[in-house]
Write a protein that holds these residues in place. Structure first.
Motif, PDB file in Angstrom:
ATOM      1  N   THR A  40      -7.237  90.968  78.883  1.00  0.00           N
ATOM      2  CA  THR A  40      -7.722  90.794  77.511  1.00  0.00           C
ATOM      3  C   THR A  40      -7.283  89.446  76.938  1.00  0.00           C
ATOM      4  O   THR A  40      -6.385  88.791  77.469  1.00  0.00           O
ATOM      5  CB  THR A  40      -7.208  91.910  76.582  1.00  0.00           C
ATOM      6  OG1 THR A  40      -5.781  91.789  76.438  1.00  0.00           O
ATOM      7  CG2 THR A  40      -7.556  93.275  77.139  1.00  0.00           C
ATOM      8  N   CYS A  41      -7.927  89.066  75.851  1.00  0.00           N
ATOM      9  CA  CYS A  41      -7.579  87.826  75.151  1.00  0.00           C
ATOM     10  C   CYS A  41      -7.208  88.143  73.713  1.00  0.00           C
ATOM     11  O   CYS A  41      -7.991  88.745  72.979  1.00  0.00           O
ATOM     12  CB  CYS A  41      -8.748  86.845  75.175  1.00  0.00           C
ATOM     13  SG  CYS A  41      -8.467  85.352  74.180  1.00  0.00           S
ATOM     14  N   LEU A  42      -6.007  87.730  73.321  1.00  0.00           N
ATOM     15  CA  LEU A  42      -5.593  87.816  71.927  1.00  0.00           C
ATOM     16  C   LEU A  42      -5.752  86.443  71.296  1.00  0.00           C
ATOM     17  O   LEU A  42      -5.139  85.468  71.749  1.00  0.00           O
ATOM     18  CB  LEU A  42      -4.138  88.274  71.808  1.00  0.00           C
ATOM     19  CG  LEU A  42      -3.549  88.226  70.389  1.00  0.00           C
ATOM     20  CD1 LEU A  42      -4.269  89.219  69.463  1.00  0.00           C
ATOM     21  CD2 LEU A  42      -2.048  88.505  70.400  1.00  0.00           C
ATOM     22  N   GLY A  43      -6.605  86.351  70.284  1.00  0.00           N
ATOM     23  CA  GLY A  43      -6.743  85.113  69.534  1.00  0.00           C
ATOM     24  C   GLY A  43      -5.715  85.084  68.416  1.00  0.00           C
ATOM     25  O   GLY A  43      -5.647  86.018  67.618  1.00  0.00           O
ATOM     26  N   LEU A  44      -4.903  84.032  68.375  1.00  0.00           N
ATOM     27  CA  LEU A  44      -3.879  83.904  67.350  1.00  0.00           C
ATOM     28  C   LEU A  44      -4.285  82.778  66.410  1.00  0.00           C
ATOM     29  O   LEU A  44      -4.189  81.601  66.757  1.00  0.00           O
ATOM     30  CB  LEU A  44      -2.523  83.620  67.984  1.00  0.00           C
ATOM     31  CG  LEU A  44      -1.310  83.714  67.070  1.00  0.00           C
ATOM     32  CD1 LEU A  44      -1.139  85.131  66.531  1.00  0.00           C
ATOM     33  CD2 LEU A  44      -0.048  83.280  67.796  1.00  0.00           C
ATOM     34  N   LEU A  45      -4.758  83.160  65.234  1.00  0.00           N
ATOM     35  CA  LEU A  45      -5.284  82.203  64.262  1.00  0.00           C
ATOM     36  C   LEU A  45      -4.230  81.823  63.232  1.00  0.00           C
ATOM     37  O   LEU A  45      -3.481  82.680  62.761  1.00  0.00           O
ATOM     38  CB  LEU A  45      -6.474  82.810  63.522  1.00  0.00           C
ATOM     39  CG  LEU A  45      -7.863  82.633  64.123  1.00  0.00           C
ATOM     40  CD1 LEU A  45      -8.843  83.569  63.433  1.00  0.00           C
ATOM     41  CD2 LEU A  45      -8.325  81.190  63.990  1.00  0.00           C
ATOM     42  N   GLY A  46      -4.207  80.550  62.878  1.00  0.00           N
ATOM     43  CA  GLY A  46      -3.303  80.114  61.829  1.00  0.00           C
ATOM     44  C   GLY A  46      -3.572  78.672  61.459  1.00  0.00           C
ATOM     45  O   GLY A  46      -4.008  77.874  62.290  1.00  0.00           O
ATOM     46  N   THR A  47      -3.324  78.334  60.204  1.00  0.00           N
ATOM     47  CA  THR A  47      -3.508  76.966  59.758  1.00  0.00           C
ATOM     48  C   THR A  47      -2.332  76.115  60.208  1.00  0.00           C
ATOM     49  O   THR A  47      -1.354  76.612  60.761  1.00  0.00           O
ATOM     50  CB  THR A  47      -3.629  76.914  58.225  1.00  0.00           C
ATOM     51  OG1 THR A  47      -2.455  77.508  57.647  1.00  0.00           O
ATOM     52  CG2 THR A  47      -4.861  77.675  57.749  1.00  0.00           C
ATOM     53  N   SER A 220     -12.120  85.866  71.982  1.00  0.00           N
ATOM     54  CA  SER A 220     -11.050  86.861  71.800  1.00  0.00           C
ATOM     55  C   SER A 220     -11.561  88.295  71.792  1.00  0.00           C
ATOM     56  O   SER A 220     -12.642  88.587  71.293  1.00  0.00           O
ATOM     57  CB  SER A 220     -10.302  86.589  70.493  1.00  0.00           C
ATOM     58  OG  SER A 220      -9.772  85.280  70.463  1.00  0.00           O
ATOM     59  N   ASP A 221     -10.742  89.180  72.344  1.00  0.00           N
ATOM     60  CA  ASP A 221     -10.993  90.609  72.240  1.00  0.00           C
ATOM     61  C   ASP A 221     -10.334  91.171  70.984  1.00  0.00           C
ATOM     62  O   ASP A 221     -10.863  92.072  70.341  1.00  0.00           O
ATOM     63  CB  ASP A 221     -10.429  91.347  73.468  1.00  0.00           C
ATOM     64  CG  ASP A 221     -11.054  90.856  74.761  1.00  0.00           C
ATOM     65  OD1 ASP A 221     -12.278  90.998  74.911  1.00  0.00           O
ATOM     66  OD2 ASP A 221     -10.319  90.319  75.608  1.00  0.00           O
ATOM     67  N   ARG A 222      -9.167  90.636  70.648  1.00  0.00           N
ATOM     68  CA  ARG A 222      -8.435  91.008  69.441  1.00  0.00           C
ATOM     69  C   ARG A 222      -7.994  89.742  68.741  1.00  0.00           C
ATOM     70  O   ARG A 222      -7.885  88.681  69.365  1.00  0.00           O
ATOM     71  CB  ARG A 222      -7.200  91.858  69.794  1.00  0.00           C
ATOM     72  CG  ARG A 222      -7.527  93.188  70.433  1.00  0.00           C
ATOM     73  CD  ARG A 222      -6.300  93.847  71.068  1.00  0.00           C
ATOM     74  NE  ARG A 222      -5.161  93.833  70.164  1.00  0.00           N
ATOM     75  CZ  ARG A 222      -3.974  93.278  70.467  1.00  0.00           C
ATOM     76  NH1 ARG A 222      -3.787  92.691  71.634  1.00  0.00           N
ATOM     77  NH2 ARG A 222      -2.985  93.315  69.600  1.00  0.00           N
TER      78      ARG A 222
END
Length: 276
Positions: A40-47, A220-222
């Motif tokens: 799986t792929c966890l996308g970690l978003l942040g500015t 991303s999956d999550r």
């Protein structure tokens, strides 16, 4: 199967004033916990300034956190013995944002990709060359690129070489730290398609660290949202992310510019992107 487990990670950077003896500390990560499952792929978003780069370093074993633990395949990254740590380094790879600074400019593409093979595999010269050619072709390049140097490639091509190096040992997890953010939109799309294909073919897992909602949405999956050093939200689906009422998420969504001009009116950006 849980591949990566981050438990209650917190970290501070200490600084000392030039004129004063007392030191100050700044919290950059606060009680962060999440996991990544196999394939799986966890996308970690942040500015900018959210703590993404520091968290990436912690997960890669480059910076030990003040509190918490990082478990990779059940092994504590910072308490593993030499043998286990060597196996972790084989199974945990990274692709950074700056494709040029990630390679030695004096090495050819062949030498760059072969580096992990030389460190971990016992191959003959012929076997190693064959493996490198196969890796080049798998990322969309060719045998003709073997003897080229980094300055002879475009940014997108060189990032493909970095990806080829990252998958050379068939790792379990790849940390993609802003891996497409320095590329133009067309090249971004092609690299994301490549990463998606590799994920499916090799059952790879990704931690996709980015500030780009569109890139995160694509692969991303999550999705997790990092704000001021805290993981403020985690979403098990893209739909949950795009319908979330959390203030940080709404602010991110509001910054999206619709791809087609007819969607670029206030209040329709999110709808447009959801259909992009």
């Amino acid at each position: 199967m849980t591949l990566l487990q981050v438990n209650n990670v917190s970290h501070r950077y200490k600084s000392r004033s030039f004129f004063k003896k007392e030191s100050h500390s700044r919290e950059v990560l606060s009680d962060i916990s999440f996991s990544i499952e196999k394939g799986t792929c966890l996308g970690l978003l942040g500015t900018s300034g959210a703590g993404k780069s520091t968290l990436g370093k912690v997960i890669l074993g480059l910076e030990q956190p003040e509190h918490g633990e990082v478990l990779f395949q059940g092994q504590n990254l910072y308490k593993a013995d030499k043998k286990i740590h060597q196996q972790i380094r084989r199974d945990l790879q990274v692709v950074f944002q700056d494709s040029y600074s990630s390679v030695n400019p004096r090495l050819t593409a062949e030498r760059i990709i072969a580096e992990p093979l030389e460190n971990y595999e016992s191959l003959t010269i012929a076997q190693q060359k064959k493996a490198v050619i196969e890796l080049l072709e798998r990322v969309g390049l060719s045998e003709n690129d073997l003897k080229k140097y980094p300055h002879q490639f475009s940014g997108g091509q060189l990032q493909r070489i970095n990806i080829a190096r990252a998958i050379a040992l068939k790792p379990k997890l790849i940390v993609l730290d802003e891996a497409v953010s320095s590329l133009d939109m067309v090249t971004q799309t092609l690299i994301l398609e490549l990463l998606q294909g590799l994920k499916e073919d090799f059952q790879l897992s990704y931690l996709f660290i980015t500030h780009d909602i569109k890139a995160a949405y694509t692969i991303s999956d999550r999705i997790g949202v990092l704000e001021k050093g805290k993981l403020v939200q985690q979403y098990d689906s893209k739909h949950e992310f795009f319908t979330s009422e959390h203030s940080a998420v709404k602010e991110m969504r509001s910054s999206i510019l619709a791809e087609h001009p007819r969607f670029r009116s206030i209040g329709t950006k999110e709808k447009a992107y959801a259909h992009a």
